[in-house]
Scaffold this motif. Structure first.
Motif, PDB file in Angstrom:
ATOM      1  N   ARG A   1       0.828  -1.214   0.000  1.00 57.69           N
ATOM      2  CA  ARG A   1       0.000   0.000   0.000  1.00 57.69           C
ATOM      3  C   ARG A   1       0.858   1.259   0.000  1.00 57.69           C
ATOM      4  NH1 ARG A   1      -3.611  -2.734   4.036  1.00 57.69           N
ATOM      5  NH2 ARG A   1      -5.349  -3.477   2.800  1.00 57.69           N
ATOM      6  N   ALA A   2       1.901   1.264   0.818  1.00 56.17           N
ATOM      7  CA  ALA A   2       2.788   2.427   0.888  1.00 56.17           C
ATOM      8  C   ALA A   2       3.440   2.680  -0.471  1.00 56.17           C
ATOM      9  CB  ALA A   2       3.848   2.225   1.962  1.00 56.17           C
ATOM     10  N   PHE A   3       3.885   1.609  -1.118  1.00 57.62           N
ATOM     11  CA  PHE A   3       4.507   1.747  -2.431  1.00 57.62           C
ATOM     12  C   PHE A   3       3.510   2.301  -3.451  1.00 57.62           C
ATOM     13  CE2 PHE A   3       5.296  -0.062  -6.661  1.00 57.62           C
ATOM     14  CZ  PHE A   3       6.521   0.548  -6.942  1.00 57.62           C
ATOM     15  N   LEU A   4       2.295   1.745  -3.465  1.00 52.39           N
ATOM     16  CA  LEU A   4       1.283   2.217  -4.403  1.00 52.39           C
ATOM     17  C   LEU A   4       0.922   3.677  -4.140  1.00 52.39           C
ATOM     18  CD1 LEU A   4      -1.035  -0.915  -4.607  1.00 52.39           C
ATOM     19  CD2 LEU A   4       0.613  -0.123  -6.312  1.00 52.39           C
ATOM     20  N   ALA A   5       0.818   4.051  -2.868  1.00 49.22           N
ATOM     21  CA  ALA A   5       0.520   5.443  -2.524  1.00 49.22           C
ATOM     22  C   ALA A   5       1.640   6.355  -3.010  1.00 49.22           C
ATOM     23  CB  ALA A   5       0.330   5.583  -1.021  1.00 49.22           C
ATOM     24  N   TYR A   6       2.881   5.917  -2.817  1.00 50.30           N
ATOM     25  CA  TYR A   6       4.040   6.691  -3.265  1.00 50.30           C
ATOM     26  C   TYR A   6       4.014   6.857  -4.785  1.00 50.30           C
ATOM     27  CZ  TYR A   6       8.875   7.842  -4.389  1.00 50.30           C
ATOM     28  OH  TYR A   6      10.000   8.428  -4.904  1.00 50.30           O
ATOM     29  N   GLU A   7       3.748   5.758  -5.489  1.00 49.19           N
ATOM     30  CA  GLU A   7       3.689   5.818  -6.953  1.00 49.19           C
ATOM     31  C   GLU A   7       2.565   6.745  -7.428  1.00 49.19           C
ATOM     32  OE1 GLU A   7       5.796   4.566  -9.398  1.00 49.19           O
ATOM     33  OE2 GLU A   7       7.057   4.223  -7.645  1.00 49.19           O
TER      34      GLU A   7
ATOM     35  N   TRP B   1       1.382   9.266  -5.768  1.00 48.11           N
ATOM     36  CA  TRP B   1       1.816  10.616  -5.447  1.00 48.11           C
ATOM     37  C   TRP B   1       2.800  11.117  -6.509  1.00 48.11           C
ATOM     38  CZ3 TRP B   1       6.859  12.111  -3.796  1.00 48.11           C
ATOM     39  CH2 TRP B   1       6.969  13.444  -3.405  1.00 48.11           C
ATOM     40  N   LYS B   2       3.780  10.276  -6.892  1.00 47.71           N
ATOM     41  CA  LYS B   2       4.751  10.674  -7.931  1.00 47.71           C
ATOM     42  C   LYS B   2       4.025  10.986  -9.239  1.00 47.71           C
ATOM     43  CE  LYS B   2       7.955   7.710  -8.719  1.00 47.71           C
ATOM     44  NZ  LYS B   2       9.002   6.698  -8.822  1.00 47.71           N
ATOM     45  N   HIS B   3       3.042  10.153  -9.574  1.00 50.30           N
ATOM     46  CA  HIS B   3       2.274  10.346 -10.816  1.00 50.30           C
ATOM     47  C   HIS B   3       1.510  11.668 -10.773  1.00 50.30           C
ATOM     48  CE1 HIS B   3       0.246   9.134 -14.472  1.00 50.30           C
ATOM     49  NE2 HIS B   3      -0.910   9.463 -13.906  1.00 50.30           N
ATOM     50  N   SER B   4       0.947  11.993  -9.627  1.00 50.96           N
ATOM     51  CA  SER B   4       0.192  13.250  -9.498  1.00 50.96           C
ATOM     52  C   SER B   4       1.105  14.464  -9.643  1.00 50.96           C
ATOM     53  CB  SER B   4      -0.572  13.306  -8.175  1.00 50.96           C
ATOM     54  OG  SER B   4       0.307  13.510  -7.092  1.00 50.96           O
ATOM     55  N   LEU B   5       2.359  14.351  -9.184  1.00 55.02           N
ATOM     56  CA  LEU B   5       3.319  15.446  -9.335  1.00 55.02           C
ATOM     57  C   LEU B   5       3.647  15.668 -10.806  1.00 55.02           C
ATOM     58  CD1 LEU B   5       5.881  14.884  -6.434  1.00 55.02           C
ATOM     59  CD2 LEU B   5       4.059  16.581  -6.562  1.00 55.02           C
ATOM     60  N   LYS B   6       3.811  14.583 -11.558  1.00 50.12           N
ATOM     61  CA  LYS B   6       4.105  14.692 -12.984  1.00 50.12           C
ATOM     62  C   LYS B   6       2.968  15.391 -13.732  1.00 50.12           C
ATOM     63  CE  LYS B   6       7.067  10.642 -13.393  1.00 50.12           C
ATOM     64  NZ  LYS B   6       7.149   9.279 -13.889  1.00 50.12           N
ATOM     65  N   GLU B   7       1.713  15.111 -13.321  1.00 49.83           N
ATOM     66  CA  GLU B   7       0.561  15.717 -13.983  1.00 49.83           C
ATOM     67  C   GLU B   7       0.453  17.210 -13.696  1.00 49.83           C
ATOM     68  OE1 GLU B   7      -2.889  13.438 -12.933  1.00 49.83           O
ATOM     69  OE2 GLU B   7      -2.436  11.897 -14.395  1.00 49.83           O
ATOM     70  N   GLU B   8       0.964  17.652 -12.538  1.00 51.85           N
ATOM     71  CA  GLU B   8       0.898  19.073 -12.171  1.00 51.85           C
ATOM     72  C   GLU B   8       1.845  19.911 -13.012  1.00 51.85           C
ATOM     73  OE1 GLU B   8       1.513  19.593  -7.982  1.00 51.85           O
ATOM     74  OE2 GLU B   8      -0.215  18.331  -7.479  1.00 51.85           O
ATOM     75  N   VAL B   9       2.928  19.298 -13.492  1.00 52.49           N
ATOM     76  CA  VAL B   9       3.960  20.039 -14.233  1.00 52.49           C
ATOM     77  C   VAL B   9       3.525  20.378 -15.615  1.00 52.49           C
ATOM     78  CG1 VAL B   9       6.322  19.922 -15.123  1.00 52.49           C
ATOM     79  CG2 VAL B   9       5.776  18.985 -12.876  1.00 52.49           C
TER      80      VAL B   9
END
Length: 109
Positions: free
Chosen positions: A93-99, A101-109
């Motif tokens: 779960r922690a890994f999926l949440a991290y992934e 989160w990383k994906h959401s950061l890429k979409e903000e850029v």
């Protein structure tokens, strides 16, 4: 009140060939209470819905008539492999949440 819940309970009860009395006994609730749920006079608690689902031998989602999407087979395989090598649910779960989160950061850029 959720009219469809009462209808779904009755439909499943009839499909399994159970009388109100038999289902009530199986769920360990009163016949009158079950009747009031089926006739939409009573809105059952989450605990009661679980008891009825167990008595009807169906998942709660089916009782609530919720469509459950099938998991992507590749994700199921990855999670299965992770468990086999000793990675626990919390770590997955922690890994999926991290992934996510990383994906959401890429979409903000």
């Amino acid at each position: 009140m959720n009219d469809s819940l009462g209808k779904q309970i009755k439909k499943l009860r009839l499909r399994k060939g159970l009388s109100i009395t038999k289902l009530a006994k199986k769920a360990r609730i009163s016949k009158g209470y079950l009747s009031s749920i089926e006739s939409h006079k009573t809105n059952p608690s989450a605990h009661m819905i679980q008891k009825l689902a167990k008595a009807l031998e169906v998942p709660v989602e089916q009782l609530l008539n919720i469509q459950v999407e099938q998991l992507d087979p590749e994700w199921v395989e990855l999670v299965t492999q992770a468990k086999e090598i000793g990675i626990n649910k919390e770590e997955i779960r922690a890994f999926l949440a991290y992934e996510a989160w990383k994906h959401s950061l890429k979409e903000e850029v």
